[in-house]
Structure formats: structure tokens, C-alpha cells
Design an enzyme around this catalytic site. Structure first.
Site, mmCIF file in Angstrom:
data_model
loop_
_atom_site.group_PDB
_atom_site.id
_atom_site.type_symbol
_atom_site.label_atom_id
_atom_site.label_comp_id
_atom_site.label_asym_id
_atom_site.label_seq_id
_atom_site.Cartn_x
_atom_site.Cartn_y
_atom_site.Cartn_z
ATOM 1 N N ARG A 177 -18.692 -45.073 -7.944
ATOM 2 C CA ARG A 177 -19.195 -44.923 -6.810
ATOM 3 C C ARG A 177 -19.167 -43.456 -6.125
ATOM 4 O O ARG A 177 -18.866 -43.237 -4.605
ATOM 5 C CB ARG A 177 -18.825 -45.705 -5.869
ATOM 6 C CG ARG A 177 -19.131 -47.388 -6.137
ATOM 7 C CD ARG A 177 -20.712 -47.807 -6.437
ATOM 8 N NE ARG A 177 -20.916 -49.054 -6.555
ATOM 9 C CZ ARG A 177 -20.788 -49.819 -7.625
ATOM 10 N NH1 ARG A 177 -20.429 -48.907 -8.630
ATOM 11 N NH2 ARG A 177 -20.876 -51.094 -7.693
ATOM 12 N N CYS A 226 -22.025 -54.317 -1.205
ATOM 13 C CA CYS A 226 -20.620 -54.212 -0.894
ATOM 14 C C CYS A 226 -20.412 -53.376 0.161
ATOM 15 O O CYS A 226 -20.701 -52.057 0.268
ATOM 16 C CB CYS A 226 -19.953 -53.945 -2.357
ATOM 17 S SG CYS A 226 -19.781 -55.373 -3.467
ATOM 18 N N GLU A 296 -17.270 -48.519 0.828
ATOM 19 C CA GLU A 296 -18.507 -48.113 -0.004
ATOM 20 C C GLU A 296 -19.658 -47.767 0.711
ATOM 21 O O GLU A 296 -20.451 -46.903 0.281
ATOM 22 C CB GLU A 296 -18.603 -49.331 -0.978
ATOM 23 C CG GLU A 296 -19.094 -48.932 -2.323
ATOM 24 C CD GLU A 296 -20.472 -49.323 -2.767
ATOM 25 O OE1 GLU A 296 -21.395 -48.471 -2.578
ATOM 26 O OE2 GLU A 296 -20.521 -50.569 -2.933
HETATM 27 N N1 EPU Z 1 -14.654 -63.070 -6.009
HETATM 28 C C1 EPU Z 1 -14.291 -63.979 -5.326
HETATM 29 N N2 EPU Z 1 -14.722 -64.084 -4.043
HETATM 30 C C2 EPU Z 1 -15.655 -63.472 -3.524
HETATM 31 C C3 EPU Z 1 -16.225 -62.455 -4.335
HETATM 32 C C4 EPU Z 1 -15.858 -62.191 -5.504
HETATM 33 O O1 EPU Z 1 -13.365 -64.732 -5.814
HETATM 34 O O2 EPU Z 1 -16.016 -63.790 -2.360
HETATM 35 C C5 EPU Z 1 -14.342 -62.772 -7.580
HETATM 36 C C6 EPU Z 1 -15.522 -63.108 -8.456
HETATM 37 O O3 EPU Z 1 -15.399 -64.584 -8.881
HETATM 38 C C7 EPU Z 1 -15.069 -62.414 -9.735
HETATM 39 C C8 EPU Z 1 -14.368 -61.258 -9.020
HETATM 40 O O4 EPU Z 1 -14.137 -61.546 -7.662
HETATM 41 O O5 EPU Z 1 -14.182 -63.055 -10.329
HETATM 42 C C9 EPU Z 1 -15.386 -60.049 -9.000
HETATM 43 O O6 EPU Z 1 -16.540 -60.191 -8.218
HETATM 44 P P1 EPU Z 1 -18.123 -59.755 -8.970
HETATM 45 O O7 EPU Z 1 -18.155 -60.174 -9.883
HETATM 46 O O8 EPU Z 1 -18.918 -60.355 -7.578
HETATM 47 O O9 EPU Z 1 -17.921 -58.120 -8.443
HETATM 48 P P2 EPU Z 1 -17.101 -57.210 -7.487
HETATM 49 O O10 EPU Z 1 -16.142 -56.438 -8.103
HETATM 50 O O11 EPU Z 1 -17.278 -58.170 -6.430
HETATM 51 C C10 EPU Z 1 -18.932 -55.392 -8.173
HETATM 52 C C11 EPU Z 1 -19.680 -54.312 -7.427
HETATM 53 C C12 EPU Z 1 -20.965 -54.796 -7.173
HETATM 54 C C13 EPU Z 1 -21.762 -55.129 -8.206
HETATM 55 C C14 EPU Z 1 -20.971 -56.122 -9.044
HETATM 56 C C15 EPU Z 1 -21.834 -56.799 -10.272
HETATM 57 C C16 EPU Z 1 -18.195 -52.800 -6.300
HETATM 58 C C17 EPU Z 1 -17.489 -52.412 -4.862
HETATM 59 N N3 EPU Z 1 -18.968 -54.126 -6.129
HETATM 60 O O12 EPU Z 1 -18.708 -56.127 -7.351
HETATM 61 O O13 EPU Z 1 -21.658 -53.702 -6.415
HETATM 62 O O14 EPU Z 1 -22.981 -55.731 -8.036
HETATM 63 O O15 EPU Z 1 -19.800 -55.873 -9.270
HETATM 64 O O16 EPU Z 1 -21.545 -55.833 -11.327
HETATM 65 O O17 EPU Z 1 -17.986 -52.045 -6.996
HETATM 66 C C18 EPU Z 1 -22.535 -52.658 -4.486
HETATM 67 O O18 EPU Z 1 -21.859 -51.595 -5.051
HETATM 68 O O19 EPU Z 1 -22.657 -52.419 -3.248
HETATM 69 C C19 EPU Z 1 -22.175 -53.820 -5.209
HETATM 70 C C20 EPU Z 1 -22.418 -54.988 -4.704
#
Ligand code: EPU
Length: 302
Positions: A177, A226, A296
């Protein structure tokens, strides 16, 4: 901020810049938050150096707007004008495995257009709202891929030299990012190199990503994706969720019930509400985990 000097208004027209007085930025951002200012829509890249000289010599501060999907804009009358590129026709030209794409092109449209021509690689980004220029500047990523991997050349207006330049992929660093572009560089177009892949196989990948996104993110609501970057080795969404903060609200700004790193505008949230919610969540995470979450979302606060 308003441009009223007739000499400046006339010069803008000469530079093929359309002036929209008093534009409401809430209508140009996915959060639906933001005050008003003059919007300058740029129809011709070549006039950009002269446009910026004109603004600087008249002490008119400015900001560049892409698709407005990762942005929190302040409330009320804003103390800078906003520049935005008008998307040309055509906005994507293919040449073998290369796609020449205008920065103002919609990211989703670009991914599907390339897919229909058997060029893949970017299917993980399907569903990420915004322009190609915005995705490039932030090095948008999802499901294990990031846009920077496919960038071979970028045409940009460089604030440091005040000129339009072309940078090769290896001259740009793409991190999580984050990119090496300066904050006031303006992305104009990009040359991507995409792997050949059959449309039906790309479509399969797109369906899987869409399904994952639908099941974990609040897609129908106003958000900026995010809010925080993930700290190394952890998930900001999970940390916030584990603190029981889903549903926490300040005014109409609310931590999503679906994904705790998405903060939604559930009605008429102001930037003030959203910023207060961001601060509150950051402080609670800091207190419990000793981790300072980094934004972010890009904040343009007056
Ligand atoms: N989780 C929770 N509770 C929540 C959200 C997530 O327990 O409310 C857990 C999920 O179950 C999972 C872990 O946290 O085990 C990671 O969650 P997720 O797969 O949704 O990925 P993330 O790390 O929260 C990142 C990116 C997203 C992107 C997704 C999918 C960042 C900050 N976020 O989210 O990007 O869509 O992976 O690849 O890097 C963005 O950049 O705006 C964004 C949304």
C-alpha cells in the site's frame, strides 16, 4: 476555495480545463463525505505543467482526485481546489501482452476489458473501486496480488521537475500500500504487462474473488475500503473485531458489522464524525495491543 478572477478563468479554458464551481466532494467520494470547492476537470494532459504554474503563481492550493474511493475529505468550504482527469476515449489500448491505460480509467472496467482479450493477472483486484491511477499510486492489492507487479511504465506529471515524464517500472518501488511516487505527483497513464490467460479461466478467478469479498466486506454501504493498514503479521480488522468494536459509532460514522476495518457512512456522517471514530478505535487498539495503527485511507482535512 473559489476561482473568480476572469483572467484565470479564461486561461483555464485555453488549457482545456473545465471549471465546475462549488462542487460537492461528498458526491465524488465512495464515503459520501466531503465539503465544497471548485473542481478543475483536465481534458488534456499536455496542459498540466502550465495549469500548475498558473495555480502556483496565483497562490491557489490544489489537490489531485482520482476515483475518490480511498479518501476522507473534510467538511465545509475547503481551502484548496481539486484537480481531476477527464477519462479519454478510448481509455485502454492493447498491444500484445501490454495494456496502455489512462489513469482516469475505471479499475474494474480495465480488468474486465483485459480479461475479455485473454489478459489476466489482476483478477484479485476485481471489486476494488476507483481509477487505475489511484490503484497505481497506492499499489492497491487484494488476495495475494498487487497492481505494481504488472507495471512496466508510468507517464506522470512530476512535481519535483514540474514536467511530464515517463518512468520505467524498475525506477518505481512498490511496497505494501505504498509507492515511491511523491504525494503531489500526478499519475497520467500506465503501461501494464499482463500474462496471457483464457477468458473463462480469468472469469473463474473473478467469481471466486467476488464471492470472498461479498461474504466478508460491506459492499452495498458507503465506505473507503479498509481504514487502517495491516500491521506486520497481523490483521487490523481482526484486532478491532476482537475488541468488540463492530457497530461502534460516532454520529452516522460506524465500524461495519461485517468487517471491522471498514468504517461506513450509515447516513449523514461528517468528516468530523469519521475522524473521531478513527481516533477512538486507534486509541483502543493502542491501549490493548500496544500497536499504533496507520491510516490506509487518505485524509484531506482542511
Ligand atoms: N477478520 C475478523 N474480523 C473482521 C475482519 C477480519 O476476524 O471484522 C479476520 C478474517 O476472518 C481473516 C483475517 O481477519 O481471518 C483477515 O481478514 P481479510 O481476509 O478480510 O483481510 P484483511 O487483512 O482484513 C486485506 C486488505 C483488503 C483486501 C483483503 C483481501 C488491508 C488493510 N486490507 O484485508 O484491502 O480486500 O485483504 O485480500 O491490506 C483495502 O485496501 O481497502 C482493503 C479492503
Amino acid at each position: 476555495m473559489r476561482i473568480s478572477d476572469p483572467k484565470i478563468v479564461a486561461r483555464l479554458a485555453e488549457l482545456h480545463v473545465e471549471l465546475q464551481p462549488g462542487a460537492a466532494l461528498a458526491g465524488l467520494t465512495s464515503l459520501g463525505i466531503g465539503g465544497t470547492t471548485d473542481l478543475l476537470r483536465i481534458k488534456n494532459h499536455e496542459g498540466i505543467p502550465d495549469l500548475l504554474n498558473l495555480l502556483d503563481s496565483n497562490h491557489i492550493p490544489h489537490k489531485f482526485l482520482g476515483g475518490g474511493s480511498n479518501l476522507l475529505v473534510g467538511d465545509g468550504e475547503l481551502p484548496w481546489v481539486v484537480l481531476q482527469l477527464v477519462c479519454p476515449e478510448p481509455d485502454i489500448v492493447l498491444e500484445g501482452n501490454f495494456a496502455h491505460v489512462d489513469a482516469a480509467a475505471d479499475l474494474g472496467r480495465t480488468i474486465t476489458f483485459c480479461a475479455k482479450n485473454d489478459l489476466g493477472g489482476m483478477e484479485g483486484l476485481i471489486g476494488v473501486p476507483g481509477t487505475v491511477g489511484g490503484a497505481l499510486r497506492m499499489n492497491a492489492g487484494a488476495y495475494g496480488m498487487q497492481v505494481g507487479s504488472y507495471v512496466r511504465e508510468v507517464k506522470l506529471y512530476r512535481a519535483a521537475t514540474r514536467k511530464i515524464e515517463i518512468l520505467r517500472g524498475h525506477q518505481i518501488s512498490f511496497e505494501y500500500r505504498h509507492t515511491s511516487f511523491a504525494p503531489d505527483d500526478m499519475m497520467l497513464s500506465v503501461k501494464l504487462e499482463l500474462p496471457s490467460k483464457l477468458f473463462k479461466d480469468i472469469l473463474q478467478g473473478i467469481r471466486i474473488c467476488n464471492e470472498k469479498r461479498r461474504s466478508s466486506q460491506p459492499l452495498g454501504q458507503k465506505s473507503a475500503g479498509c481504514i487502517f493498514k495491516n500491521p506486520p503479521g497481523a490483521s487490523a480488522g481482526r484486532m478491532i473485531d476482537d475488541l468488540g468494536l463492530k457497530g461502534l459509532s460516532v454520529g452516522d460514522a460506524r465500524v461495519s458489522d461485517r468487517h471491522a476495518n471498514f468504517f461506513v457512512n450509515a447516513g449523514r456522517a461528517s468528516a468530523r464524525d469519521m475522524l473521531a471514530l478513527i481516533t477512538e478505535v486507534r486509541e483502543r487498539v493502542q491501549k490493548t495491543y500496544g500497536v499504533e495503527l496507520e491510516n490506509e485511507v487518505v485524509v484531506w482535512n482542511a
